[in-house]
Design an enzyme around this catalytic site. Structure first.
Site: not given
Length: 131
Positions: A38, A46, A72
């Site tokens: 994750t 990002e 996730h």
């Protein structure tokens, strides 16, 4: 500097990677499965978000991640091709907000929201001088 002057809603970017063993939860945590971790998915989200706006930043300015709200949704094995996207959904004076998604093929494996703050590198670095 005001991000609203040069960052626009709808700007987006996409990144792809083939999941290596070094990006699995099993690589970081003993006895865990060798599936895409994750935190690594969030990192790619990002980075895609940053990619969407980096070409529009003035010299000496960057963005840094400030918020994540990510789900996730599904595991991906080593060797799977994962595609992530980041799309600008709101722009404030110094904060840019994104919708992010991750896919393995057509299967959505993650989604959520992310925010990045607009930062002057020189001023940011000076704050940490002498620490």
């Amino acid at each position: 500097m005001d991000a609203r002057d040069f960052i626009k809603v709808g700007m987006s970017a996409e990144r792809s990677l083939v999941v290596p063993p070094e990006r699995t939860v099993g690589h970081f945590v003993p006895d865990m499965p060798m599936v895409y971790a994750t935190p690594m998915m969030i990192l790619e989200m990002e980075m895609a978000s940053g990619d969407a706006i980096r070409p529009y930043l003035q010299p000496g300015w960057i963005t840094v991640g400030t918020e994540v709200d990510i789900r996730h949704l599904g595991a991906s094995l080593v060797g799977a091709t994962v595609r992530v996207t980041g799309k600008v959904v709101a722009v404030e004076r110094r904060v840019i907000r994104f919708e992010v998604e991750a896919f393995e093929g057509e299967r959505r494996i993650g989604d959520g929201r992310h925010a990045r703050g607009l930062v002057n590198v020189e001023m940011f670095t000076k704050r940490f001088a002498g620490k």
